[in-house]
Design a protein around this motif. Structure first.
Motif, PDB file in Angstrom:
ATOM      1  N   GLN A 131       7.573  85.393   5.735  1.00 32.18           N
ATOM      2  CA  GLN A 131       6.602  84.223   5.033  1.00 32.18           C
ATOM      3  C   GLN A 131       7.398  83.044   4.772  1.00 32.18           C
ATOM      4  O   GLN A 131       7.123  82.318   3.811  1.00 32.18           O
ATOM      5  CB  GLN A 131       5.781  85.148   3.708  1.00 32.18           C
ATOM      6  CG  GLN A 131       5.535  86.199   4.378  1.00 32.18           C
ATOM      7  CD  GLN A 131       4.430  86.525   5.154  1.00 32.18           C
ATOM      8  OE1 GLN A 131       3.262  84.938   5.690  1.00 32.18           O
ATOM      9  NE2 GLN A 131       4.347  87.644   5.780  1.00 32.18           N
ATOM     10  N   ARG A 594      -1.217  84.808 -13.872  1.00 31.59           N
ATOM     11  CA  ARG A 594      -0.509  85.375 -12.960  1.00 31.59           C
ATOM     12  C   ARG A 594       0.169  86.991 -12.506  1.00 31.59           C
ATOM     13  O   ARG A 594       0.187  87.559 -11.471  1.00 31.59           O
ATOM     14  CB  ARG A 594       0.811  84.571 -12.191  1.00 31.59           C
ATOM     15  CG  ARG A 594      -0.317  83.131 -11.540  1.00 31.59           C
ATOM     16  CD  ARG A 594       0.635  82.176 -11.142  1.00 31.59           C
ATOM     17  NE  ARG A 594      -0.247  80.921 -10.443  1.00 31.59           N
ATOM     18  CZ  ARG A 594       0.636  79.393 -10.380  1.00 31.59           C
ATOM     19  NH1 ARG A 594       1.845  79.858  -9.840  1.00 31.59           N
ATOM     20  NH2 ARG A 594      -0.463  78.492  -9.828  1.00 31.59           N
ATOM     21  N   TRP A 598      -0.876  89.434  -9.792  1.00 36.62           N
ATOM     22  CA  TRP A 598       0.371  90.129  -9.442  1.00 36.62           C
ATOM     23  C   TRP A 598       0.673  91.575  -9.039  1.00 36.62           C
ATOM     24  O   TRP A 598       1.345  92.233  -8.719  1.00 36.62           O
ATOM     25  CB  TRP A 598       1.709  89.133  -9.367  1.00 36.62           C
ATOM     26  CG  TRP A 598       2.616  89.760  -8.384  1.00 36.62           C
ATOM     27  CD1 TRP A 598       3.646  90.174  -8.116  1.00 36.62           C
ATOM     28  CD2 TRP A 598       2.589  88.860  -6.758  1.00 36.62           C
ATOM     29  NE1 TRP A 598       4.542  90.251  -7.170  1.00 36.62           N
ATOM     30  CE2 TRP A 598       3.739  89.376  -6.848  1.00 36.62           C
ATOM     31  CE3 TRP A 598       1.638  88.367  -5.803  1.00 36.62           C
ATOM     32  CZ2 TRP A 598       3.895  89.385  -5.017  1.00 36.62           C
ATOM     33  CZ3 TRP A 598       1.841  87.977  -4.881  1.00 36.62           C
ATOM     34  CH2 TRP A 598       2.833  88.689  -4.183  1.00 36.62           C
ATOM     35  N   ARG A 606      -0.175  92.990  -1.918  1.00 34.44           N
ATOM     36  CA  ARG A 606       0.954  92.003  -2.134  1.00 34.44           C
ATOM     37  C   ARG A 606       1.826  91.152  -0.458  1.00 34.44           C
ATOM     38  O   ARG A 606       1.346  90.401  -0.088  1.00 34.44           O
ATOM     39  CB  ARG A 606       1.998  91.998  -2.827  1.00 34.44           C
ATOM     40  CG  ARG A 606       2.178  92.583  -4.360  1.00 34.44           C
ATOM     41  CD  ARG A 606       2.738  93.207  -4.983  1.00 34.44           C
ATOM     42  NE  ARG A 606       2.614  93.073  -6.567  1.00 34.44           N
ATOM     43  CZ  ARG A 606       3.637  93.863  -6.976  1.00 34.44           C
ATOM     44  NH1 ARG A 606       4.856  94.244  -6.748  1.00 34.44           N
ATOM     45  NH2 ARG A 606       3.642  94.648  -8.523  1.00 34.44           N
ATOM     46  N   TYR A 609      -1.061  89.635   0.830  1.00 35.21           N
ATOM     47  CA  TYR A 609      -1.428  88.173   0.120  1.00 35.21           C
ATOM     48  C   TYR A 609      -0.295  86.861   0.743  1.00 35.21           C
ATOM     49  O   TYR A 609      -0.805  86.223   1.549  1.00 35.21           O
ATOM     50  CB  TYR A 609      -1.364  87.708  -0.989  1.00 35.21           C
ATOM     51  CG  TYR A 609      -1.624  86.547  -1.944  1.00 35.21           C
ATOM     52  CD1 TYR A 609      -2.340  85.964  -2.093  1.00 35.21           C
ATOM     53  CD2 TYR A 609      -0.414  86.231  -2.071  1.00 35.21           C
ATOM     54  CE1 TYR A 609      -2.455  84.964  -2.721  1.00 35.21           C
ATOM     55  CE2 TYR A 609       0.523  85.256  -2.344  1.00 35.21           C
ATOM     56  CZ  TYR A 609      -1.458  84.180  -3.095  1.00 35.21           C
ATOM     57  OH  TYR A 609      -1.081  83.447  -3.528  1.00 35.21           O
ATOM     58  N   THR A 612      -1.145  86.145   4.901  1.00 35.68           N
ATOM     59  CA  THR A 612      -2.488  85.280   5.056  1.00 35.68           C
ATOM     60  C   THR A 612      -2.701  84.128   4.107  1.00 35.68           C
ATOM     61  O   THR A 612      -3.988  83.721   4.552  1.00 35.68           O
ATOM     62  CB  THR A 612      -3.644  86.450   4.931  1.00 35.68           C
ATOM     63  OG1 THR A 612      -3.920  87.320   3.743  1.00 35.68           O
ATOM     64  CG2 THR A 612      -3.855  87.252   6.041  1.00 35.68           C
ATOM     65  N   THR A 613      -2.434  83.990   2.757  1.00 38.56           N
ATOM     66  CA  THR A 613      -3.026  83.122   1.928  1.00 38.56           C
ATOM     67  C   THR A 613      -2.727  81.944   2.297  1.00 38.56           C
ATOM     68  O   THR A 613      -1.542  81.007   3.531  1.00 38.56           O
ATOM     69  CB  THR A 613      -2.025  82.818   0.158  1.00 38.56           C
ATOM     70  OG1 THR A 613      -2.774  81.800   0.098  1.00 38.56           O
ATOM     71  CG2 THR A 613      -0.627  83.037   0.555  1.00 38.56           C
ATOM     72  N   LYS A 614      -3.342  80.787   1.997  1.00 35.76           N
ATOM     73  CA  LYS A 614      -3.589  79.105   2.602  1.00 35.76           C
ATOM     74  C   LYS A 614      -2.938  78.718   1.315  1.00 35.76           C
ATOM     75  O   LYS A 614      -2.851  77.643   0.393  1.00 35.76           O
ATOM     76  CB  LYS A 614      -4.904  79.333   2.389  1.00 35.76           C
ATOM     77  CG  LYS A 614      -5.760  79.388   4.149  1.00 35.76           C
ATOM     78  CD  LYS A 614      -6.846  79.156   4.006  1.00 35.76           C
ATOM     79  CE  LYS A 614      -7.000  79.334   5.562  1.00 35.76           C
ATOM     80  NZ  LYS A 614      -8.546  78.997   6.169  1.00 35.76           N
ATOM     81  N   ASP A 615      -3.007  79.292   0.003  1.00 32.74           N
ATOM     82  CA  ASP A 615      -2.237  79.063  -1.046  1.00 32.74           C
ATOM     83  C   ASP A 615      -0.779  78.545  -1.004  1.00 32.74           C
ATOM     84  O   ASP A 615      -0.276  79.017  -0.164  1.00 32.74           O
ATOM     85  CB  ASP A 615      -1.809  79.894  -2.350  1.00 32.74           C
ATOM     86  CG  ASP A 615      -3.251  80.344  -3.138  1.00 32.74           C
ATOM     87  OD1 ASP A 615      -4.178  79.842  -2.137  1.00 32.74           O
ATOM     88  OD2 ASP A 615      -3.324  81.330  -3.255  1.00 32.74           O
ATOM     89  N   ARG A 620       1.145  79.321  -5.453  1.00 31.47           N
ATOM     90  CA  ARG A 620       0.906  80.832  -5.303  1.00 31.47           C
ATOM     91  C   ARG A 620       0.932  81.409  -6.489  1.00 31.47           C
ATOM     92  O   ARG A 620       1.691  81.486  -7.052  1.00 31.47           O
ATOM     93  CB  ARG A 620       2.235  80.991  -4.026  1.00 31.47           C
ATOM     94  CG  ARG A 620       2.123  79.939  -3.223  1.00 31.47           C
ATOM     95  CD  ARG A 620       3.710  79.571  -1.903  1.00 31.47           C
ATOM     96  NE  ARG A 620       4.034  81.363  -1.992  1.00 31.47           N
ATOM     97  CZ  ARG A 620       3.997  81.849  -1.182  1.00 31.47           C
ATOM     98  NH1 ARG A 620       3.635  81.308  -0.122  1.00 31.47           N
ATOM     99  NH2 ARG A 620       4.454  82.677  -0.857  1.00 31.47           N
TER     100      ARG A 620
END
Length: 627
Positions: A131, A594, A598, A606, A609, A612-615, A620
């Motif tokens: 990632q 956060r 988390w 985790r 996340y 796939t996250t778009k943050d 983030r």
């Protein structure tokens, strides 16, 4: 092959599906020609680079065993991926302050210089690594190697080399900028205002126009530098503004004065954030903060040099019938021209792009040094691999960066934090001249405050890193200002010895300067290249906005005691203290929220996340703000 290496190999393989996945972690391994994420030009670039590397190795003075230093360091099989212990904060000084030697090993005085320096990062975790992979088009991709290991001795020698090759020249360039934007303070002591038919308010307008132009040029300049590269844009800036600075020799009235201030501001705007972005290519975050302290120390050195040079150049009054201030502008502008032309050859595009006809066909760093340089920086901040150094920022990314509200507290601090000091500093030379000091005494009497200022600034910057505390340490100058502003507000300076006034102003303006801390702070809390680029520009725009405010606090109808103005400055001090404390609380709150989210997630959640996250950037969940 060890199980961990097998795991890492599979994690970094094309099957991981990561947008920017690389093929495996063997240094300089060729890209998989079947990977759809890597186009033909990328493959040609790799082949060209590898041929270049082979040529380098053939010509290099280093032996094969030295080139393959990671294997030698880790053992005969080269599969021990051990990592180093964190560097003690007491060792986090610039390399020229580092007194470590091999004789100190094992005595608790410093690090084992022959121990592994490679620090843990997300690239060591098979679940996280995919990632955070650098973008395939990142200019340093051919040196990215998560398996690379190096010693503290190698790293410190390399950092010292970066300091000499990169940092020293950026400081000299900053000296050139400071001379050309601040020599107006020396010029006014040589009757520039009356000779051009100007008064104090005209002087204020000129300073405000400069600051406004500087401010408005910040973002466009940053966008241009991100597109062309800092190594091209900065030298071009310097050459153009040197012509403008030198042309002030011909000033003849109010209009010409205003135009020259506007043009100078436009061409100098963006220089500072561009340099900060450029330095981030070479340094880790804590190293950058400390070196920014020396970067702004160069500004004070320039002011001191300007005072001495003004003493000499203003004595040229009468040469060919011209005033001394005209020679001051001309000579110092031509000095900048020389620095600008040299910068075309002395600014490499990046850590792995130092080879040129000017710097040598093999460049400044060996292959081994490039591997260390690249991997130590990206391990410290993986976001630095997100964009090519000549990749333009689109309007969408620009807007996204401008809307990053988590950086807004820093911008507000930048707007107001230096106003209480900037206003008295702008008028220091005029005030000293008005108290009866001669032109040449005035220019020399500003030097002690500048020396005290640079010393306190470096102490403050180091203190922030040693304590790992940014906001509270950066607030110290505001408390410094209170007693001096109270003295200026309530004491009739016309009834006090001029030497007493000079002493008070010297200690007051010798304040510790938090600007280096705050510039590094914005960089840390950006967490993407595009946000770091725009964030640095926005912060500096706010600083220039503060200069506009500072230029208009003292007014003609409030002279010469400026009681109303000093009351305003006191109010700003207390607003600043509130801002620093509020910013500290805001970032602490964001981090705690956060942490709760988390820590409540399972390992599988985790991983899901992160995949796939778009943050992005500082939005983030796995990012924590520095405070």
């Amino acid at each position: 092959m060890s199980a961990r290496l097998v795991s890492l190999y599979s994690t970094f393989s094309p099957s991981s599906g990561s947008r920017s996945a690389i093929q495996h972690i063997t240094p300089l391994a060729p890209p998989d020609t079947h990977d759809v994420n890597l186009n033909d030009s990328r493959l040609r670039d790799w082949n060209s680079q590898n041929q270049h590397d082979a040529d380098d190795d053939e010509k290099s003075e280093y032996s094969v065993s030295e080139i393959d230093a990671t294997t030698n360091l880790l053992g005969t099989d080269g599969l021990d991926l051990s990592l180093g212990e964190p560097e003690p904060k007491t060792s986090r000084r610039p390399s020229w302050f580092s007194f470590a030697s091999s004789s100190s090993r094992g005595k608790g005085k410093d690090l084992d210089l022959d121990g592994i320096a490679t620090q843990p990062s997300v690239f060591d975790d098979p679940d996280l690594a995919p990632q955070y992979q650098p973008h395939p088009d990142w200019e340093n991709m051919h040196r990215f190697d998560p398996s690379a290991r190096w010693t503290w001795r190698e790293e410190r020698a390399l950092v010292r080399k970066i300091d000499l090759k990169i940092m020293v020249w950026t400081c000299l360039m900053f000296c050139a900028l400071e001379m050309d934007r601040a020599n107006i303070r020396q010029a006014v002591t040589d009757n520039l205002l009356p000779e051009l038919g100007l008064n104090t308010n005209d002087y204020n307008v000129g300073n405000s126009l400069f600051a406004l132009s500087f401010l408005l040029a910040e973002v466009p300049s940053q966008l241009a530098s991100k597109w062309l590269g800092p190594d091209r844009w900065i030298p071009l800036q310097m050459v153009v503004w040197s012509v403008i600075a030198s042309s002030q020799f011909t000033l003849s009235g109010r209009t010409g004065f205003y135009i020259s201030r506007v043009l100078l501001g436009i061409m100098q705007g963006g220089f500072i954030p561009t340099v900060v972005l450029y330095l981030s290519y070479f340094y880790k975050s804590h190293e950058l903060s400390l070196r920014l302290g020396f970067f702004w120390a160069a500004m004070v050195v320039a002011d001191i040099f300007a005072a001495f040079s003004a003493f000499a150049l203003l004595h040229m009054r009468g040469v060919w019938g011209y005033s001394g201030w005209r020679w001051l502008f001309l000579v110092e502008g031509m000095i900048t021209m020389v620095f600008g032309l040299l910068s075309f050859g002395l600014m490499p595009a990046g850590p792995t792009q130092t080879a040129s006809w000017f710097r040598g066909e093999k460049g400044w760093f060996t292959r081994r040094e490039e591997v260390i340089l690249v991997n130590r920086v990206i391990r410290d901040d993986p976001s630095k691999g997100g964009m090519h150094n000549r990749e333009p920022i689109t309007f969408r990314l620009l807007w996204k960066s401008l809307c990053d509200y988590d950086l807004w507290p820093m911008y507000l601090i930048g707007l107001l934090n230096h106003v209480p000091f900037a206003t008295p500093n702008i008028y220091l030379t005029l005030s000293l001249k008005g108290m009866g000091f001669t032109t040449f005494q005035t220019n020399l009497l500003v030097i002690p405050s500048q020396l005290l200022h640079v010393m306190n600034m470096l102490i403050l910057t180091y203190l922030s890193e040693a304590l790992n505390q940014l906001s509270l340490v950066a607030a110290i100058p505001q408390f410094w200002a209170v007693p001096f502003l109270l003295w200026l507000r309530f004491v009739d300076t016309s009834e006090v010895s001029k030497w007493t006034v000079w002493l008070v102003m010297t200690v007051f303006l010798g304040n510790p300067y938090a600007h280096p801390i705050q510039v590094g702070w914005v960089s840390r809390n950006s967490n993407t290249v595009r946000s770091r680029t725009i964030g640095a520009a926005m912060y500096n725009m706010c600083v220039q906005g503060g200069s506009i405010i500072a230029s208009n606090v003292y007014r003609q109808d409030d002279a010469p005691k400026y009681q109303r103005g000093n009351s305003v400055l006191l109010s700003v001090v207390f607003v600043n203290i509130f801002l620093y404390l509020s910013t500290k609380l805001w970032y602490t709150y964001k981090n705690s929220q956060r942490d709760k989210i988390w820590n409540a997630m399972t390992d599988q959640q985790r991983a899901q996340y992160l995949a796939t996250t778009k943050d992005s950037g500082n939005k983030r969940l796995d990012f924590r703000f520095a405070s």
